[in-house]
Design a protein around this motif. Structure first.
Motif, PDB file in Angstrom:
ATOM      1  N   GLY A  19      55.081 -14.782  43.621  1.00  0.00           N
ATOM      2  CA  GLY A  19      55.361 -14.522  42.215  1.00  0.00           C
ATOM      3  C   GLY A  19      54.325 -15.100  41.270  1.00  0.00           C
ATOM      4  O   GLY A  19      54.180 -14.644  40.140  1.00  0.00           O
ATOM      5  N   ARG A  20      53.573 -16.096  41.726  1.00  0.00           N
ATOM      6  CA  ARG A  20      52.558 -16.706  40.864  1.00  0.00           C
ATOM      7  C   ARG A  20      51.292 -15.874  40.799  1.00  0.00           C
ATOM      8  O   ARG A  20      50.499 -16.022  39.868  1.00  0.00           O
ATOM      9  CB  ARG A  20      52.189 -18.104  41.393  1.00  0.00           C
ATOM     10  N   THR A  21      51.063 -15.022  41.787  1.00  0.00           N
ATOM     11  CA  THR A  21      49.762 -14.348  41.866  1.00  0.00           C
ATOM     12  C   THR A  21      49.862 -12.825  41.790  1.00  0.00           C
ATOM     13  O   THR A  21      49.212 -12.213  40.964  1.00  0.00           O
ATOM     14  CB  THR A  21      49.027 -14.767  43.148  1.00  0.00           C
ATOM     15  N   HIS A  22      50.644 -12.205  42.655  1.00  0.00           N
ATOM     16  CA  HIS A  22      50.730 -10.724  42.710  1.00  0.00           C
ATOM     17  C   HIS A  22      49.350 -10.089  42.684  1.00  0.00           C
ATOM     18  O   HIS A  22      49.092  -9.199  41.887  1.00  0.00           O
ATOM     19  CB  HIS A  22      51.563 -10.176  41.542  1.00  0.00           C
ATOM     20  N   ARG A  49      45.530 -20.405  40.735  1.00  0.00           N
ATOM     21  CA  ARG A  49      46.791 -20.076  41.420  1.00  0.00           C
ATOM     22  C   ARG A  49      46.520 -19.412  42.760  1.00  0.00           C
ATOM     23  O   ARG A  49      47.205 -19.695  43.746  1.00  0.00           O
ATOM     24  CB  ARG A  49      47.657 -19.168  40.545  1.00  0.00           C
ATOM     25  N   LEU A  50      45.545 -18.526  42.821  1.00  0.00           N
ATOM     26  CA  LEU A  50      45.211 -17.857  44.082  1.00  0.00           C
ATOM     27  C   LEU A  50      44.762 -18.875  45.121  1.00  0.00           C
ATOM     28  O   LEU A  50      45.156 -18.793  46.289  1.00  0.00           O
ATOM     29  CB  LEU A  50      44.118 -16.810  43.846  1.00  0.00           C
ATOM     30  N   GLN A  52      45.633 -21.989  45.241  1.00  0.00           N
ATOM     31  CA  GLN A  52      46.822 -22.758  45.605  1.00  0.00           C
ATOM     32  C   GLN A  52      47.677 -22.003  46.628  1.00  0.00           C
ATOM     33  O   GLN A  52      48.083 -22.551  47.652  1.00  0.00           O
ATOM     34  CB  GLN A  52      47.644 -23.016  44.335  1.00  0.00           C
ATOM     35  N   VAL A  53      47.939 -20.727  46.351  1.00  0.00           N
ATOM     36  CA  VAL A  53      48.777 -19.917  47.246  1.00  0.00           C
ATOM     37  C   VAL A  53      48.093 -19.761  48.605  1.00  0.00           C
ATOM     38  O   VAL A  53      48.741 -19.862  49.650  1.00  0.00           O
ATOM     39  CB  VAL A  53      49.089 -18.548  46.606  1.00  0.00           C
ATOM     40  N   ALA A  54      46.783 -19.521  48.602  1.00  0.00           N
ATOM     41  CA  ALA A  54      46.046 -19.372  49.861  1.00  0.00           C
ATOM     42  C   ALA A  54      46.107 -20.665  50.660  1.00  0.00           C
ATOM     43  O   ALA A  54      46.311 -20.645  51.880  1.00  0.00           O
ATOM     44  CB  ALA A  54      44.592 -18.993  49.576  1.00  0.00           C
ATOM     45  N   HIS A  55      45.962 -21.798  49.987  1.00  0.00           N
ATOM     46  CA  HIS A  55      46.021 -23.087  50.681  1.00  0.00           C
ATOM     47  C   HIS A  55      47.407 -23.313  51.284  1.00  0.00           C
ATOM     48  O   HIS A  55      47.525 -23.804  52.404  1.00  0.00           O
ATOM     49  CB  HIS A  55      45.658 -24.224  49.727  1.00  0.00           C
ATOM     50  N   GLU A  56      48.443 -22.944  50.551  1.00  0.00           N
ATOM     51  CA  GLU A  56      49.803 -23.111  51.074  1.00  0.00           C
ATOM     52  C   GLU A  56      50.043 -22.197  52.280  1.00  0.00           C
ATOM     53  O   GLU A  56      50.769 -22.562  53.204  1.00  0.00           O
ATOM     54  CB  GLU A  56      50.830 -22.805  49.980  1.00  0.00           C
ATOM     55  N   ALA A  57      49.435 -21.002  52.266  1.00  0.00           N
ATOM     56  CA  ALA A  57      49.626 -20.055  53.369  1.00  0.00           C
ATOM     57  C   ALA A  57      48.863 -20.484  54.624  1.00  0.00           C
ATOM     58  O   ALA A  57      49.263 -20.161  55.735  1.00  0.00           O
ATOM     59  CB  ALA A  57      49.192 -18.659  52.936  1.00  0.00           C
ATOM     60  N   LEU A  61      43.205 -24.740  57.035  1.00  0.00           N
ATOM     61  CA  LEU A  61      41.833 -24.279  56.821  1.00  0.00           C
ATOM     62  C   LEU A  61      41.217 -24.905  55.582  1.00  0.00           C
ATOM     63  O   LEU A  61      41.915 -25.253  54.637  1.00  0.00           O
ATOM     64  CB  LEU A  61      41.811 -22.747  56.674  1.00  0.00           C
ATOM     65  N   ARG A  62      39.879 -25.035  55.598  1.00  0.00           N
ATOM     66  CA  ARG A  62      39.161 -25.514  54.415  1.00  0.00           C
ATOM     67  C   ARG A  62      38.919 -24.348  53.491  1.00  0.00           C
ATOM     68  O   ARG A  62      38.296 -23.371  53.864  1.00  0.00           O
ATOM     69  CB  ARG A  62      37.829 -26.151  54.821  1.00  0.00           C
ATOM     70  N   LEU A  63      39.424 -24.451  52.280  1.00  0.00           N
ATOM     71  CA  LEU A  63      39.391 -23.351  51.320  1.00  0.00           C
ATOM     72  C   LEU A  63      38.088 -23.330  50.525  1.00  0.00           C
ATOM     73  O   LEU A  63      37.656 -24.355  50.004  1.00  0.00           O
ATOM     74  CB  LEU A  63      40.577 -23.476  50.360  1.00  0.00           C
ATOM     75  N   HIS A  64      37.477 -22.149  50.447  1.00  0.00           N
ATOM     76  CA  HIS A  64      36.319 -21.920  49.576  1.00  0.00           C
ATOM     77  C   HIS A  64      36.718 -20.825  48.599  1.00  0.00           C
ATOM     78  O   HIS A  64      36.780 -19.652  48.977  1.00  0.00           O
ATOM     79  CB  HIS A  64      35.099 -21.478  50.386  1.00  0.00           C
ATOM     80  N   ASN A  65      37.026 -21.216  47.383  1.00  0.00           N
ATOM     81  CA  ASN A  65      37.475 -20.245  46.380  1.00  0.00           C
ATOM     82  C   ASN A  65      36.251 -19.696  45.667  1.00  0.00           C
ATOM     83  O   ASN A  65      35.706 -20.318  44.762  1.00  0.00           O
ATOM     84  CB  ASN A  65      38.439 -20.914  45.400  1.00  0.00           C
ATOM     85  N   GLU A  66      35.805 -18.515  46.098  1.00  0.00           N
ATOM     86  CA  GLU A  66      34.610 -17.896  45.518  1.00  0.00           C
ATOM     87  C   GLU A  66      34.981 -16.751  44.580  1.00  0.00           C
ATOM     88  O   GLU A  66      34.163 -15.873  44.307  1.00  0.00           O
ATOM     89  CB  GLU A  66      33.693 -17.409  46.644  1.00  0.00           C
TER      90      GLU A  66
END
Length: 82
Positions: A19-22, A49-50, A52-57, A61-66
């Protein structure tokens, strides 16, 4: 350990259904223990938010938000409605 394509699919589904991202237009790439998010969104908050949601899913994994933030409010030259 889960196959990368399954983890990517899980993250993609989370980004679309949370619900935070859609958000449907984000590309999820996994290489080893690295998770890359790529695409464009219209605001910095949505980008955060994206991530955050990806990290929770996929917290393992080490997240690289590009993801790039694009300002859609300014119409481009080719979008003139005269």
């Amino acid at each position: 350990m889960e196959a990368p394509q399954y983890v990517a699919a899980r993250v993609q589904q989370a980004l679309a259904e949370d619900g935070r991202t859609h958000e449907l237009g984000i590309r999820v790439d996994i290489r080893g223990d690295q998770l890359f998010l790529r695409g464009q969104v219209s605001g910095a908050e949505q980008r955060e938010r994206l991530g955050q949601v990806a990290h929770e899913a996929a917290p393992e994994l080490r997240l690289h938000n590009e993801i790039k933030v694009v300002d859609y409010s300014e119409p481009g030259e080719d979008e003139r409605l005269d």
